[in-house]
Design a protein around this motif. Structure first.
Motif, PDB file in Angstrom:
ATOM      1  N   GLY A 140       0.810  -1.207   0.000  1.00  0.00           N
ATOM      2  CA  GLY A 140       0.000   0.000   0.000  1.00  0.00           C
ATOM      3  C   GLY A 140       0.846   1.260   0.000  1.00  0.00           C
ATOM      4  N   TRP A 141       1.923   1.235   0.782  1.00  0.00           N
ATOM      5  CA  TRP A 141       2.828   2.395   0.848  1.00  0.00           C
ATOM      6  C   TRP A 141       3.406   2.696  -0.529  1.00  0.00           C
ATOM      7  N   LEU A 142       3.819   1.647  -1.249  1.00  0.00           N
ATOM      8  CA  LEU A 142       4.389   1.844  -2.584  1.00  0.00           C
ATOM      9  C   LEU A 142       3.334   2.346  -3.564  1.00  0.00           C
ATOM     10  N   ARG A 143       2.156   1.747  -3.537  1.00  0.00           N
ATOM     11  CA  ARG A 143       1.107   2.159  -4.476  1.00  0.00           C
ATOM     12  C   ARG A 143       0.706   3.615  -4.258  1.00  0.00           C
ATOM     13  N   GLU A 144       0.641   4.037  -3.011  1.00  0.00           N
ATOM     14  CA  GLU A 144       0.288   5.429  -2.715  1.00  0.00           C
ATOM     15  C   GLU A 144       1.288   6.405  -3.328  1.00  0.00           C
ATOM     16  N   ARG A 145       2.493   5.936  -3.589  1.00  0.00           N
ATOM     17  CA  ARG A 145       3.539   6.793  -4.152  1.00  0.00           C
ATOM     18  C   ARG A 145       3.759   6.537  -5.636  1.00  0.00           C
ATOM     19  N   GLY A 146       2.822   5.827  -6.249  1.00  0.00           N
ATOM     20  CA  GLY A 146       2.847   5.640  -7.686  1.00  0.00           C
ATOM     21  C   GLY A 146       3.807   4.582  -8.177  1.00  0.00           C
ATOM     22  N   VAL A 147       4.277   3.717  -7.290  1.00  0.00           N
ATOM     23  CA  VAL A 147       5.237   2.679  -7.678  1.00  0.00           C
ATOM     24  C   VAL A 147       4.497   1.473  -8.248  1.00  0.00           C
ATOM     25  N   SER A 148       4.943   1.011  -9.413  1.00  0.00           N
ATOM     26  CA  SER A 148       4.369  -0.191 -10.016  1.00  0.00           C
ATOM     27  C   SER A 148       5.432  -1.231 -10.374  1.00  0.00           C
ATOM     28  N   GLU A 149       6.704  -0.883 -10.182  1.00  0.00           N
ATOM     29  CA  GLU A 149       7.799  -1.770 -10.564  1.00  0.00           C
ATOM     30  C   GLU A 149       8.872  -1.723  -9.485  1.00  0.00           C
ATOM     31  N   VAL A 150       9.386  -2.902  -9.076  1.00  0.00           N
ATOM     32  CA  VAL A 150      10.368  -2.949  -7.997  1.00  0.00           C
ATOM     33  C   VAL A 150      11.608  -3.723  -8.422  1.00  0.00           C
ATOM     34  N   TYR A 151      12.728  -3.281  -7.887  1.00  0.00           N
ATOM     35  CA  TYR A 151      14.021  -3.946  -8.038  1.00  0.00           C
ATOM     36  C   TYR A 151      14.489  -4.329  -6.637  1.00  0.00           C
ATOM     37  N   ILE A 152      14.879  -5.577  -6.461  1.00  0.00           N
ATOM     38  CA  ILE A 152      15.137  -6.105  -5.124  1.00  0.00           C
ATOM     39  C   ILE A 152      16.581  -6.572  -5.017  1.00  0.00           C
ATOM     40  N   ALA A 153      17.245  -6.177  -3.923  1.00  0.00           N
ATOM     41  CA  ALA A 153      18.611  -6.614  -3.627  1.00  0.00           C
ATOM     42  C   ALA A 153      18.677  -6.951  -2.138  1.00  0.00           C
ATOM     43  N   GLY A 154      19.793  -7.572  -1.720  1.00  0.00           N
ATOM     44  CA  GLY A 154      19.981  -7.815  -0.302  1.00  0.00           C
ATOM     45  C   GLY A 154      20.192  -9.280   0.035  1.00  0.00           C
ATOM     46  N   LEU A 155      19.778  -9.629   1.254  1.00  0.00           N
ATOM     47  CA  LEU A 155      20.059 -10.939   1.829  1.00  0.00           C
ATOM     48  C   LEU A 155      18.804 -11.527   2.472  1.00  0.00           C
ATOM     49  N   ALA A 156      18.679 -12.803   2.458  1.00  0.00           N
ATOM     50  CA  ALA A 156      19.468 -13.755   1.683  1.00  0.00           C
ATOM     51  C   ALA A 156      18.713 -14.073   0.393  1.00  0.00           C
ATOM     52  N   ARG A 157      19.483 -14.275  -0.673  1.00  0.00           N
ATOM     53  CA  ARG A 157      18.921 -14.515  -1.997  1.00  0.00           C
ATOM     54  C   ARG A 157      17.908 -15.665  -1.990  1.00  0.00           C
ATOM     55  N   ASP A 158      18.191 -16.729  -1.222  1.00  0.00           N
ATOM     56  CA  ASP A 158      17.379 -17.940  -1.253  1.00  0.00           C
ATOM     57  C   ASP A 158      16.252 -17.946  -0.237  1.00  0.00           C
ATOM     58  N   VAL A 159      16.145 -16.890   0.558  1.00  0.00           N
ATOM     59  CA  VAL A 159      15.083 -16.853   1.576  1.00  0.00           C
ATOM     60  C   VAL A 159      14.330 -15.522   1.467  1.00  0.00           C
ATOM     61  N   CYS A 160      14.797 -14.510   2.156  1.00  0.00           N
ATOM     62  CA  CYS A 160      14.019 -13.271   2.253  1.00  0.00           C
ATOM     63  C   CYS A 160      13.940 -12.502   0.937  1.00  0.00           C
ATOM     64  N   VAL A 161      15.002 -12.516   0.137  1.00  0.00           N
ATOM     65  CA  VAL A 161      14.929 -11.870  -1.179  1.00  0.00           C
ATOM     66  C   VAL A 161      13.941 -12.616  -2.064  1.00  0.00           C
ATOM     67  N   LEU A 162      14.027 -13.932  -2.081  1.00  0.00           N
ATOM     68  CA  LEU A 162      13.131 -14.738  -2.913  1.00  0.00           C
ATOM     69  C   LEU A 162      11.675 -14.527  -2.511  1.00  0.00           C
ATOM     70  N   TRP A 163      11.392 -14.602  -1.237  1.00  0.00           N
ATOM     71  CA  TRP A 163       9.998 -14.428  -0.776  1.00  0.00           C
ATOM     72  C   TRP A 163       9.499 -13.017  -1.076  1.00  0.00           C
ATOM     73  N   THR A 164      10.350 -12.011  -0.903  1.00  0.00           N
ATOM     74  CA  THR A 164       9.950 -10.635  -1.197  1.00  0.00           C
ATOM     75  C   THR A 164       9.618 -10.488  -2.675  1.00  0.00           C
ATOM     76  N   ALA A 165      10.438 -11.073  -3.542  1.00  0.00           N
ATOM     77  CA  ALA A 165      10.195 -10.988  -4.988  1.00  0.00           C
ATOM     78  C   ALA A 165       8.909 -11.715  -5.368  1.00  0.00           C
ATOM     79  N   GLN A 166       8.703 -12.888  -4.820  1.00  0.00           N
ATOM     80  CA  GLN A 166       7.489 -13.647  -5.141  1.00  0.00           C
ATOM     81  C   GLN A 166       6.241 -12.906  -4.687  1.00  0.00           C
ATOM     82  N   ASP A 167       6.296 -12.310  -3.509  1.00  0.00           N
ATOM     83  CA  ASP A 167       5.137 -11.550  -3.026  1.00  0.00           C
ATOM     84  C   ASP A 167       4.916 -10.280  -3.837  1.00  0.00           C
ATOM     85  N   ALA A 168       5.998  -9.604  -4.199  1.00  0.00           N
ATOM     86  CA  ALA A 168       5.858  -8.392  -5.010  1.00  0.00           C
ATOM     87  C   ALA A 168       5.114  -8.696  -6.299  1.00  0.00           C
ATOM     88  N   LEU A 169       5.504  -9.773  -6.955  1.00  0.00           N
ATOM     89  CA  LEU A 169       4.844 -10.156  -8.196  1.00  0.00           C
ATOM     90  C   LEU A 169       3.388 -10.516  -7.951  1.00  0.00           C
TER      91      LEU A 169
END
Length: 212
Positions: A140-169
């Protein structure tokens, strides 16, 4: 970069660096690149998540008699990996990494602070006792600011980054993972992580070349 994009930096904290409580493979290697990317101000919004567990968090192996880190249990009806005690609120290992200029970030979202629920994704907690995955409010915070596309970096690639990317999509954002600005808990997981991202239609981007 277009003004509808956001950069999401996942859990860039000392406990996930070599020598930390839950070290990711070469986790410190991404720090200079992330700081450089932030300073370039390519994105409309910059967000950081911060793992922020209370002492005695249910995901800690130390809270389960006879269990060791990286073993699995069933929690609220779903598989739960047990972790070493890490990112405990107020400890140095839970701080955001000091070699990144966090003043360039628009939102710092702390997650994992419910003692009875783990939280990998920046968008939704893991399954709780009611069976649902509660929202963190980030979408909701992102949508309120007009965001429709995200780029994700950080840790860990196989856990929190992966889950964040899957949820974003799943929540309707066009989603990319900056592969060279992520690291896994173990590189043995990389083939499965890449396959999961590709199968979902999540973009895999090399920041050093594609955002140059």
């Amino acid at each position: 970069m277009q003004n509808h994009t956001a950069l999401i930096l996942v859990d860039v904290q000392p406990d996930f660096m070599p020598g930390g409580a839950l070290a990711c493979h070469q986790g410190d290697a991404i720090v200079p690149g992330i700081d450089h990317l932030l300073r370039r101000r390519l994105f409309k919004q910059n967000v950081a998540t911060q793992d922020w567990h209370p002492r005695g968090h249910i995901s800690f192996a130390s809270m389960h008699a006879g269990m060791a880190p990286f073993q699995q249990i069933s929690l609220h009806g779903y598989p739960q990996t047990l972790w070493p005690n890490h990112c405990v609120q107020g400890t140095p290992g839970a701080a955001l990494h000091p070699d990144i200029d966090w003043s360039l970030v628009d939102l710092i979202l702390r997650k994992g602070n419910d003692p009875d629920v783990d939280s990998y994704s920046g968008f939704r907690e893991n399954h709780g006792p009611e069976g649902a995955r509660p929202s963190t409010g980030l979408a909701g915070w992102l949508r309120e600011r007009g965001v429709s596309e995200v780029y994700i970096a950080g840790l860990a690639r196989d856990v929190c980054v992966l889950w964040t990317a899957q949820d974003a999509l799943a929540l309707g954002f066009r989603t990319h993972v900056l592969w060279d600005l992520t690291r896994p808990v173990t590189p043995d997981s990389d083939a499965n992580t890449r396959a999961a991202l590709e199968a979902a239609g999540i973009g895999i981007v090399e920041a050093a070349s594609q955002l140059a």
